[in-house]
Design a protein around this motif. Structure first.
Motif, PDB file in Angstrom:
ATOM      1  N   SER A 614       1.635  -9.069  -4.956  1.00 12.81           N
ATOM      2  CA  SER A 614       1.358  -9.085  -3.518  1.00 12.81           C
ATOM      3  C   SER A 614       1.366 -10.534  -3.047  1.00 12.81           C
ATOM      4  N   ASN A 615       1.688 -10.770  -1.794  1.00 12.36           N
ATOM      5  CA  ASN A 615       1.602 -12.133  -1.266  1.00 12.36           C
ATOM      6  C   ASN A 615       0.597 -12.229  -0.128  1.00 12.36           C
ATOM      7  N   CYS A 616      -0.338 -11.260  -0.154  1.00  9.23           N
ATOM      8  CA  CYS A 616      -1.396 -11.223   0.847  1.00  9.23           C
ATOM      9  C   CYS A 616      -2.718 -11.070   0.099  1.00  9.23           C
ATOM     10  N   PRO A 617      -3.666 -11.954   0.300  1.00 13.53           N
ATOM     11  CA  PRO A 617      -4.962 -11.814  -0.386  1.00 13.53           C
ATOM     12  C   PRO A 617      -5.589 -10.455  -0.082  1.00 13.53           C
ATOM     13  N   PRO A 618      -6.319  -9.894  -1.053  1.00  7.02           N
ATOM     14  CA  PRO A 618      -6.890  -8.544  -0.870  1.00  7.02           C
ATOM     15  C   PRO A 618      -7.808  -8.416   0.325  1.00  7.02           C
ATOM     16  N   ASP A 619      -8.453  -9.534   0.729  1.00  7.11           N
ATOM     17  CA  ASP A 619      -9.397  -9.450   1.842  1.00  7.11           C
ATOM     18  C   ASP A 619      -8.745  -9.718   3.195  1.00  7.11           C
ATOM     19  N   GLU A 620      -7.406  -9.855   3.210  1.00  3.88           N
ATOM     20  CA  GLU A 620      -6.694 -10.051   4.466  1.00  3.88           C
ATOM     21  C   GLU A 620      -5.860  -8.821   4.792  1.00  3.88           C
ATOM     22  N   ARG A 652       3.609 -10.323   5.061  1.00  3.11           N
ATOM     23  CA  ARG A 652       2.455 -10.191   4.170  1.00  3.11           C
ATOM     24  C   ARG A 652       2.481  -8.799   3.529  1.00  3.11           C
ATOM     25  N   VAL A 653       2.705  -8.762   2.214  1.00  2.00           N
ATOM     26  CA  VAL A 653       2.900  -7.513   1.487  1.00  2.00           C
ATOM     27  C   VAL A 653       1.741  -7.291   0.527  1.00  2.00           C
ATOM     28  N   ARG A 654       1.204  -6.093   0.557  1.00  2.00           N
ATOM     29  CA  ARG A 654       0.217  -5.669  -0.433  1.00  2.00           C
ATOM     30  C   ARG A 654       0.849  -4.568  -1.282  1.00  2.00           C
ATOM     31  N   VAL A 655       0.753  -4.695  -2.592  1.00  2.00           N
ATOM     32  CA  VAL A 655       1.269  -3.674  -3.507  1.00  2.00           C
ATOM     33  C   VAL A 655       0.087  -2.925  -4.115  1.00  2.00           C
ATOM     34  N   VAL A 656       0.126  -1.599  -4.007  1.00  2.00           N
ATOM     35  CA  VAL A 656      -0.929  -0.737  -4.559  1.00  2.00           C
ATOM     36  C   VAL A 656      -0.278   0.199  -5.567  1.00  2.00           C
ATOM     37  N   ASN A 657      -0.827   0.222  -6.763  1.00  2.00           N
ATOM     38  CA  ASN A 657      -0.325   1.133  -7.796  1.00  2.00           C
ATOM     39  C   ASN A 657      -1.342   2.224  -8.060  1.00  2.00           C
ATOM     40  N   ILE A 658      -0.852   3.453  -8.143  1.00  2.00           N
ATOM     41  CA  ILE A 658      -1.699   4.619  -8.405  1.00  2.00           C
ATOM     42  C   ILE A 658      -1.338   5.173  -9.774  1.00  2.00           C
ATOM     43  N   VAL A 659      -2.298   5.232 -10.672  1.00  2.00           N
ATOM     44  CA  VAL A 659      -2.072   5.818 -11.988  1.00  2.00           C
ATOM     45  C   VAL A 659      -2.694   7.209 -12.085  1.00  2.00           C
TER      46      VAL A 659
END
Length: 791
Positions: A614-620, A652-659
């Motif tokens: 991701s290139n966006c901090p988790p809190d943003e 600003r990209v957030r990547v979320v992975n679901i297992v």
């Protein structure tokens, strides 16, 4: 050497008479369950007020089932046998309930069903009524592990139950209607996988009464000669009993059944003392009795006993037709209940004494409540098999090959209570490390060129999903552990079996005396995205759709993206009980993302932000969320995030992975579901989410139903486009490629509107380049096939 057995004589006339009395009592209880809501011992004239308003149940098969039960009782007592009774006929419930009531075990499990007239009344009133018990053998039936709702599986469940159970005999009654099903037809071969030195024995009893619900059965019209040839061809020694005279059938069946039991014991004794080189010829019994035996012979001028009309309720209008009501009363009195039950309604003591004692009663056999016998697996530490991941998304390995090493050592540490079941695909699915410690089981002739095949092997390979699934069910329900590994598309072959097993587990959760059993674990590999060599027929992720619709208490779906996550998930599944756990991951080389420590934490959470790509901090607040579930979906999502960094670094990209797929629903819909706070933490409150999913896109929409602003989720997945093609072309055909994901980002990030046309055209040009290249070179573009993450 062919083992010899002593000559068998019929029991004494006195014992036969007592067994016949038990049989009459069981038949009487069957009819009472179907018809009566009052007057359970017919001590007063029968009236309409004594009859249930809805007559449900099946009479036709019950007399034969009752006959088998009382004769097994005699031999259990005589020889100290350990026997589980499995009733294949679909609606044999009243027969099994009747017998476990007579032997006393039913009252022990259900103390309110007392062994007197009041208890009899409750027994009758609960049958096929609201809040009561079903008409088939179910989880509420003591002594049962075989759900009678769907036909075809009695033998596979029986064979699974006796594997690694050397003292257990399963008497598996196969109805002649059930014998017409494909799964049953294929299950006779199970004896080719039973080793008499270490396994128990299955005694098939083919019960032929000639009819299904409205027509004749195939085997019912076949000659004994043809049936004998069929059974002999499968390796059985058939024994035939036929008749409609109770006294004669009792004598003949007593001799036949004892002969079969002694034959089983002789085979096992010989093998356990001297070993064996040739597959034994196991006994099988063919029992021919009339449909609805001892019931009404003629009703309204039409024959009933011995015809399809006896299949369900022979007298169906007793509340409306006084003649039928009178016939029912005479039918009930024909069993002379006053001779079977004392003045308090208690089963006569000398007849009750025919039952075995304690856990030898078939209704109380602990193997039929397998959680009582379960020994937890001695699991190796899965972190010992960790794949080094110094940097994410740079190295490719076959993840399932690492699982194979874990399974190898699982076999070593659990030599008697773990087996792998696989339709001839163990090596194909990269699990071949297990062959370092065991072989494929095959109790048939072996030849020099066989590869890891032996009589003593404990990998169960047979080219039948029905057999593999059924064997594992029987193995699990008797308290042991296993894994069913199959190509993803062909898990659907056994989908109906999974449905029945799920229903069984769901029901067991509400029965206090049913102890938890090991979970039924699936490994679905050779997935839709990487069956480029097999083509469209092998491309189908639909098993996920069906599993998520099972009750949330039992259904689990895991989509580990790499080897370390796979190992963590597998360890969790092998420790669990009372679930259906589906693990979906491909066998081909794939990118590795997480260290073992990261994988352990990620799998424990079920879903999380991958900050490294991701290139966006988790809190943003991101401009876009890229979500993914599944190995190829993860690969394409990570690659899309990389492409966006190269071409649109300001996004600003957030990547979320679901297992853990079941983390997506709200918590009130599934115990693994995320609460609202966690859901928003991952997916934001209102932002767009581009979701790449392993299976059909509708699955994600179904799981997130109830979440706010669902329309902001744009799901790409398998859309039934496939052929023999390259790996990347498969994701292109199904519009789930990294290029399509980038196009979605362009469309859903408002501030990119000015660049939309140029950027979309550039991605379309790349797609055209891909299409030309694969058709000319028959492989993917090097920049696609060899792509890895670079900073």
């Amino acid at each position: 050497m062919k083992p010899s057995i002593p000559q068998v004589s019929a029991p004494s006339d006195e014992l036969i008479e007592k067994m016949n009395a038990w049989w009459r009592a069981a038949n009487y209880l069957n009819i009472g369950q179907i018809y009566l809501k009052a007057n359970p011992l017919v001590k007063e004239p029968l009236t309409v007020d004594h009859i249930k308003p809805r007559l449900l149940g099946h009479w036709g098969t019950s007399p034969g089932l009752n006959l088998v039960y009382v004769h097994l009782n005699r031999l259990i007592k005589q020889y100290g046998l350990d026997v589980v009774y499995m009733a294949g006929p679909g609606h044999g419930g009243p027969a099994l309930v009747a017998n476990v009531y007579l032997e006393g075990s039913y009252t022990e499990f259900f103390p309110e069903i007392t062994r007197d007239e009041a208890g009899l009344l409750k027994l009758f009133r609960q049958f096929s009524t609201p809040g009561g018990i079903p008409s088939h053998v179910s989880a509420t039936t003591p002594g049962s592990i075989h759900e009678g709702g769907e036909l075809g599986y009695v033998l596979v469940h029986a064979f699974g139950a006796v594997m690694d159970n050397p003292e257990l005999i399963v008497a598996a009654v196969v109805g002649d209607g059930e014998a017409e099903t494909g799964p049953l037809e294929g299950s006779w071969k199970g004896i080719r996988f039973i080793n008499p030195e270490r396994d128990g024995a299955v005694l098939p009893i083919l019960h032929l009464n000639g009819y299904k619900i409205s027509g004749p059965t195939v085997w019912g019209r076949e000659s004994d000669e043809n049936i004998a040839r069929f059974l002999e061809g499968h390796g059985y020694e058939p024994h035939f009993v036929e008749g409609d005279d109770p006294a004669a059938v009792h004598r003949d069946f007593a001799v036949c059944l004892e002969t079969a039991i002694l034959k089983i014991q002789a085979i096992q004794k010989e093998a356990r003392e001297n070993g064996f080189t040739t597959r034994p010829v196991w006994p099988a019994i063919v029992l021919r009795t009339p449909k609805g035996w001892t019931g009404p012979k003629v009703v309204d001028g039409l024959p009933v006993e011995g015809t399809f009309r006896a299949h369900q309720v022979p007298l169906s209008t007793v509340r409306e037709n006084p003649t039928h009501l009178k016939m029912l009363e005479e039918w009930l009195h024909s069993y002379r209940p006053e001779e079977l039950f004392d003045e308090n309604g208690t089963f006569r003591a000398d007849l009750y004494a025919l039952a075995p004692a304690g856990d030898h009663r078939m209704g109380a056999n602990p193997h039929a409540n397998g959680g009582k016998l379960t020994i937890p697996l001695d699991l190796p530490d899965f972190s010992d098999y960790a794949v080094p991941v110094p940097s994410p998304a740079k190295e490719r390995i076959e993840s399932t090959r690492e699982l194979g090493k874990f399974l190898r050592d699982l076999y070593k540490r659990n030599p008697h209570n773990f087996r792998l079941f696989c339709p001839d695909e163990t090596n194909s699915n990269r699990l071949g490390a297990v062959f370092e410690v065991t072989d494929r089981c095959f109790v048939s002739p072996l030849i020099a060129i066989d590869d890891h095949v032996s009589h003593t092997g404990r990998v169960m390979e047979v080219l039948s999903e029905h057999n593999c699934h059924g064997w594992l069910e029987g193995y699990n329900l008797t308290g042991r552990h296993g894994l069913f590994a199959t190509y993803e598309a062909f898990a659907m072959v056994a989908d109906s079996m999974s449905m029945q097993h799920a229903k069984w587990l769901e029901h067991c959760r509400h029965i206090p005396w049913r102890k938890p059993v090991p979970s039924l674990n699936y490994l679905l590999t050779s997935t839709c995205w990487r069956n480029d060599h097999n083509g469209f027929s092998h491309q189908g992720p639909g098993f996920i759709d069906n599993l998520i619709n099972k009750r949330p208490e039992v259904a689990r779906v895991y989509l580990p993206p790499d080897a370390n996550c796979l190992l963590s998930v597998a360890d969790h599944c092998f420790r669990s009980t009372n679930y259906l756990n589906a693990i979906v991951i491909d066998k081909q080389p794939q990118l590795q993302y997480l260290t073992m420590e990261q994988a352990r934490a990620h799998c424990a959470r079920g879903a999380d932000i991958w900050t490294w790509c991701s290139n966006c901090p988790p809190d943003e607040e991101p401009d876009i969320v890229l979500a993914c579930a599944g190995d190829i979906a993860t690969q394409e999502t990570v690659a899309a995030a990389w492409l966006l960094r190269q071409h649109l670094p300001s996004v600003r990209v957030r990547v979320v992975n679901i297992v853990d797929l079941m983390a997506l629903p709200p918590r009130d819909k599934h115990p693994h579901g995320m609460d609202h706070t966690d859901f928003v933490r991952l997916f934001t409150e209102k932002g767009h989410v581009i979701f790449a999913f392993h299976g059909f896109p509708g699955v994600v929409h179904q799981l997130i139903h109830g979440r706010p602003d669902q329309d902001r989720f744009h799901v790409r997945g398998y859309i039934e486009e496939g052929t023999t093609t390259t790996p990347f072309d498969m994701v292109v055909l199904n519009k789930m490629s990294r290029i399509h994901l980038c196009q979605d980002v362009i469309r859903h990030v408002p501030r990119l509107a000015g660049e939309e046309t140029r950027l979309l055209q550039a991605t379309e040009d790349l797609l055209q380049k891909h299409r030309r290249y694969v058709r000319e070179h028959f492989e993917d573009l090097p920049e696609i096939a060899d792509w890895v993450w670079t900073d």
